[in-house]
Design a protein around this motif. Structure first.
Motif, PDB file in Angstrom:
ATOM      1  N   GLY A  80       0.808  -1.210   0.000  1.00  0.00           N
ATOM      2  CA  GLY A  80       0.000   0.000   0.000  1.00  0.00           C
ATOM      3  C   GLY A  80       0.843   1.262   0.000  1.00  0.00           C
ATOM      4  N   LEU A  81       1.954   1.234   0.742  1.00  0.00           N
ATOM      5  CA  LEU A  81       2.824   2.408   0.807  1.00  0.00           C
ATOM      6  C   LEU A  81       3.482   2.694  -0.539  1.00  0.00           C
ATOM      7  CD1 LEU A  81       4.528   1.871   4.286  1.00  0.00           C
ATOM      8  CD2 LEU A  81       2.680   3.450   3.703  1.00  0.00           C
ATOM      9  N   VAL A  82       3.912   1.639  -1.225  1.00  0.00           N
ATOM     10  CA  VAL A  82       4.533   1.839  -2.538  1.00  0.00           C
ATOM     11  C   VAL A  82       3.502   2.358  -3.541  1.00  0.00           C
ATOM     12  CG1 VAL A  82       5.706   0.713  -4.466  1.00  0.00           C
ATOM     13  CG2 VAL A  82       6.307   0.099  -2.129  1.00  0.00           C
ATOM     14  N   GLY A  83       2.289   1.806  -3.478  1.00  0.00           N
ATOM     15  CA  GLY A  83       1.230   2.297  -4.356  1.00  0.00           C
ATOM     16  C   GLY A  83       0.911   3.752  -4.084  1.00  0.00           C
ATOM     17  N   ALA A  84       0.895   4.117  -2.816  1.00  0.00           N
ATOM     18  CA  ALA A  84       0.646   5.511  -2.458  1.00  0.00           C
ATOM     19  C   ALA A  84       1.755   6.420  -2.979  1.00  0.00           C
ATOM     20  CB  ALA A  84       0.527   5.641  -0.940  1.00  0.00           C
ATOM     21  N   ALA A  85       3.004   5.950  -2.908  1.00  0.00           N
ATOM     22  CA  ALA A  85       4.129   6.750  -3.402  1.00  0.00           C
ATOM     23  C   ALA A  85       3.993   7.015  -4.896  1.00  0.00           C
ATOM     24  CB  ALA A  85       5.445   6.032  -3.105  1.00  0.00           C
ATOM     25  N   LEU A  86       3.545   6.016  -5.648  1.00  0.00           N
ATOM     26  CA  LEU A  86       3.355   6.200  -7.087  1.00  0.00           C
ATOM     27  C   LEU A  86       2.364   7.327  -7.370  1.00  0.00           C
ATOM     28  CD1 LEU A  86       3.249   2.484  -8.330  1.00  0.00           C
ATOM     29  CD2 LEU A  86       4.933   4.221  -8.998  1.00  0.00           C
ATOM     30  N   VAL A  87       1.278   7.356  -6.587  1.00  0.00           N
ATOM     31  CA  VAL A  87       0.238   8.359  -6.805  1.00  0.00           C
ATOM     32  C   VAL A  87       0.691   9.740  -6.329  1.00  0.00           C
ATOM     33  CG1 VAL A  87      -2.105   9.071  -6.181  1.00  0.00           C
ATOM     34  CG2 VAL A  87      -1.615   6.669  -6.684  1.00  0.00           C
ATOM     35  N   LEU A  88       1.205   9.800  -5.112  1.00  0.00           N
ATOM     36  CA  LEU A  88       1.544  11.088  -4.517  1.00  0.00           C
ATOM     37  C   LEU A  88       2.705  11.784  -5.221  1.00  0.00           C
ATOM     38  CD1 LEU A  88       1.148  10.179  -0.730  1.00  0.00           C
ATOM     39  CD2 LEU A  88      -0.458  11.413  -2.206  1.00  0.00           C
ATOM     40  N   PHE A  89       3.593  10.999  -5.821  1.00  0.00           N
ATOM     41  CA  PHE A  89       4.728  11.593  -6.538  1.00  0.00           C
ATOM     42  C   PHE A  89       4.460  11.711  -8.034  1.00  0.00           C
ATOM     43  CE2 PHE A  89       6.857   9.967  -2.701  1.00  0.00           C
ATOM     44  CZ  PHE A  89       7.480  11.136  -2.282  1.00  0.00           C
ATOM     45  N   GLY A  90       3.225  11.426  -8.438  1.00  0.00           N
ATOM     46  CA  GLY A  90       2.838  11.613  -9.829  1.00  0.00           C
ATOM     47  C   GLY A  90       3.440  10.624 -10.795  1.00  0.00           C
ATOM     48  N   GLU A  91       3.874   9.445 -10.310  1.00  0.00           N
ATOM     49  CA  GLU A  91       4.491   8.444 -11.184  1.00  0.00           C
ATOM     50  C   GLU A  91       3.431   7.506 -11.750  1.00  0.00           C
ATOM     51  OE1 GLU A  91       7.572   8.712 -11.868  1.00  0.00           O
ATOM     52  OE2 GLU A  91       8.426   9.906 -10.262  1.00  0.00           O
ATOM     53  N   VAL A  92       2.392   8.061 -12.360  1.00  0.00           N
ATOM     54  CA  VAL A  92       1.273   7.267 -12.866  1.00  0.00           C
ATOM     55  C   VAL A  92       0.872   7.785 -14.240  1.00  0.00           C
ATOM     56  CG1 VAL A  92       0.359   6.570 -10.618  1.00  0.00           C
ATOM     57  CG2 VAL A  92      -0.292   8.784 -11.581  1.00  0.00           C
ATOM     58  N   GLY A  93      -0.158   7.175 -14.800  1.00  0.00           N
ATOM     59  CA  GLY A  93      -0.659   7.615 -16.090  1.00  0.00           C
ATOM     60  C   GLY A  93       0.361   7.418 -17.191  1.00  0.00           C
ATOM     61  N   ASN A  94       0.502   8.419 -18.052  1.00  0.00           N
ATOM     62  CA  ASN A  94       1.433   8.343 -19.171  1.00  0.00           C
ATOM     63  C   ASN A  94       2.758   9.032 -18.866  1.00  0.00           C
ATOM     64  OD1 ASN A  94      -0.348   6.929 -20.874  1.00  0.00           O
ATOM     65  ND2 ASN A  94      -1.417   8.836 -21.398  1.00  0.00           N
ATOM     66  N   PHE A  95       3.005   9.270 -17.607  1.00  0.00           N
ATOM     67  CA  PHE A  95       4.246   9.922 -17.203  1.00  0.00           C
ATOM     68  C   PHE A  95       5.357   8.888 -17.104  1.00  0.00           C
ATOM     69  CE2 PHE A  95       7.187  11.329 -13.873  1.00  0.00           C
ATOM     70  CZ  PHE A  95       7.577  12.549 -14.391  1.00  0.00           C
ATOM     71  N   ILE A  96       6.531   9.198 -17.613  1.00  0.00           N
ATOM     72  CA  ILE A  96       7.659   8.263 -17.569  1.00  0.00           C
ATOM     73  C   ILE A  96       8.877   8.955 -16.979  1.00  0.00           C
ATOM     74  CG2 ILE A  96       8.255   8.853 -19.963  1.00  0.00           C
ATOM     75  CD1 ILE A  96       8.932   5.531 -18.137  1.00  0.00           C
ATOM     76  N   SER A  97       9.552   8.266 -16.064  1.00  0.00           N
ATOM     77  CA  SER A  97      10.772   8.786 -15.466  1.00  0.00           C
ATOM     78  C   SER A  97      11.561   7.620 -14.900  1.00  0.00           C
ATOM     79  CB  SER A  97      10.457   9.793 -14.348  1.00  0.00           C
ATOM     80  OG  SER A  97       9.863   9.120 -13.249  1.00  0.00           O
ATOM     81  N   THR A  98      12.800   7.891 -14.570  1.00  0.00           N
ATOM     82  CA  THR A  98      13.628   6.858 -13.945  1.00  0.00           C
ATOM     83  C   THR A  98      13.041   6.447 -12.600  1.00  0.00           C
ATOM     84  OG1 THR A  98      15.604   7.774 -15.009  1.00  0.00           O
ATOM     85  CG2 THR A  98      15.946   6.310 -13.135  1.00  0.00           C
ATOM     86  N   GLY A  99      12.505   7.444 -11.886  1.00  0.00           N
ATOM     87  CA  GLY A  99      11.888   7.153 -10.598  1.00  0.00           C
ATOM     88  C   GLY A  99      10.726   6.194 -10.717  1.00  0.00           C
ATOM     89  N   ARG A 100       9.916   6.361 -11.757  1.00  0.00           N
ATOM     90  CA  ARG A 100       8.772   5.475 -11.930  1.00  0.00           C
ATOM     91  C   ARG A 100       9.229   4.048 -12.203  1.00  0.00           C
ATOM     92  NH1 ARG A 100       3.564   6.050 -16.091  1.00  0.00           N
ATOM     93  NH2 ARG A 100       2.432   4.259 -15.221  1.00  0.00           N
ATOM     94  N   VAL A 101      10.254   3.891 -13.024  1.00  0.00           N
ATOM     95  CA  VAL A 101      10.772   2.550 -13.319  1.00  0.00           C
ATOM     96  C   VAL A 101      11.288   1.892 -12.046  1.00  0.00           C
ATOM     97  CG1 VAL A 101      12.567   1.274 -14.561  1.00  0.00           C
ATOM     98  CG2 VAL A 101      11.326   3.121 -15.712  1.00  0.00           C
ATOM     99  N   VAL A 102      11.992   2.655 -11.220  1.00  0.00           N
ATOM    100  CA  VAL A 102      12.542   2.112  -9.974  1.00  0.00           C
ATOM    101  C   VAL A 102      11.421   1.725  -9.016  1.00  0.00           C
ATOM    102  CG1 VAL A 102      13.911   2.655  -7.922  1.00  0.00           C
ATOM    103  CG2 VAL A 102      14.723   3.346 -10.185  1.00  0.00           C
ATOM    104  N   VAL A 103      10.449   2.631  -8.829  1.00  0.00           N
ATOM    105  CA  VAL A 103       9.363   2.356  -7.886  1.00  0.00           C
ATOM    106  C   VAL A 103       8.512   1.186  -8.364  1.00  0.00           C
ATOM    107  CG1 VAL A 103       7.308   3.297  -6.777  1.00  0.00           C
ATOM    108  CG2 VAL A 103       9.322   4.737  -7.056  1.00  0.00           C
TER     109      VAL A 103
END
Length: 344
Positions: free
Chosen positions: A112-135
């Motif tokens: 749940g915490l990792v899922g929350a981090a994806l949402v709160l840091f904007g690592e969702v939708g069509n956004f791509i970043s190194t952070g999103r790949v790592v998370v």
């Protein structure tokens, strides 16, 4: 009568644990739908609320998909709480079921915490970043640990083990090589899943119109870096899948518990099925339905591999011996041996 009640309780608990495992697989598959459809931003940057409210009133399909995923995840938390409560109520101190249930609760929390981090840091939708790949990679590893904990909870409850008898003990000679062999298999399965997650994200963000176009992107110097990373997945999948097939054949061709041989046959069949799904994914340009089927088989391969490891390392055999009480063994050594054989 009291003895029969005690026998039935672990059976009911094991059935409940298997049910929770199945439900978690469904939640995971729906999460893949969220990712494949780009619906991760359907609830905005709000968590745990959706669009700032408990139940959103939205006409966008993305919001409905993401909200339903959060709702099913919330139900899963309640199921896991019930699992832990029953595990600590029905099994004694030091029992393996308690340890695995506690691990399940921990990995449910971190999921749940990792899922929350994806949402709160904007690592969702069509956004791509190194952070999103790592998370996302961390998310995948945590998911596999959760599935392993659930599977071992159900397995430990159903096999009738007790105390610390299910903790694997080092053995001399070949047994040490078994630990290495299964450790490599488990690590390889995780690497496949992580690279598969990256490949699936690349396919979602950069959908190709044809197989030829997809190949051009993979080897183009101007393509996005994540497109170069996705070529790693099929290579790793073939190598590790071949290793798992060899591992399954070795189990089938050597002496060992019947339960381990059953798991080895299932593992071999699932790996071959996964090869077929992987090829179909490439040819069909990874449609959502094939992505879900591919992920389902990957989860099943992981679960079966974890249970095969548990069976092959002799945890069940050790627990069967330890379950024979000293009084029974002293009273009739032959009957004690017969009870161990019957328990297998």
């Amino acid at each position: 009568m009291a003895h029969s009640i005690r026998e039935r309780r672990p059976g009911r608990f094991a059935a409940y644990a298997w049910m929770v495992l199945g439900y978690n697989i469904l939640v995971i598959l729906w999460g893949a739908v969220v990712r494949a459809t780009g619906s991760g931003a359907g609830c905005g940057d709000h968590w745990p609320l959706c669009q700032g409210v408990v139940i959103p009133h939205a006409d966008q399909i993305a919001t409905l998909i993401e909200f339903s995923h959060r709702a099913t995840s919330g139900i899963d938390v309640l199921l896991v709480i019930g699992l832990c409560w029953m595990a600590f109520r029905r099994f004694g101190r030091g029992h393996a079921v308690r340890r695995y249930a506690a691990a399940t609760a921990f990995f449910t929390l971190t999921e749940g915490l990792v899922g929350a981090a994806l949402v709160l840091f904007g690592e969702v939708g069509n956004f791509i970043s190194t952070g999103r790949v790592v998370v996302l990679s961390v998310h995948l590893v945590n998911t596999f640990m959760l599935l392993a904990s659930l599977a071992l909870t159900a397995w430990a409850a159903g096999s009738g083990v007790s105390g610390d008898s299910q903790v694997p003990r080092p053995r001399p000679g070949p047994a040490k090589r078994l630990y290495v062999a299964y450790g490599v298999g488990l690590l390889g399965a995780i690497v496949i899943a992580v690279t598969g997650t990256i490949a699936a994200l690349a396919d979602t963000l950069y959908p190709a119109k044809s197989l030829a176009e997809a190949f051009r992107w993979d080897f183009s110097g101007t393509a996005a870096p994540i497109l170069h990373l996705r070529i790693i997945h099929p290579l790793v999948a073939v190598l590790v899948g071949g290793y798992l097939l060899v591992l399954a054949v070795m189990v089938l061709s050597s002496p060992g518990p019947a339960a381990a041989k059953r798991m080895a046959r299932r593992l071999g069949g699932l790996v071959l099925l996964q090869f077929c799904f992987g090829a179909a994914n490439i040819v069909l340009l990874t449609p959502v339905t094939m992505q879900i089927a591919h992920l389902l088989v990957a989860d099943l391969v992981w679960i079966v591999l974890v249970l095969l490891t548990a069976e092959s390392l002799g945890w069940q055999a050790e627990s069967a011996v330890s379950s024979v009480t000293p009084s029974l063994a002293a009273e009739s050594p032959r009957s004690a041996v017969q009870q161990v054989a019957a328990s297998r």
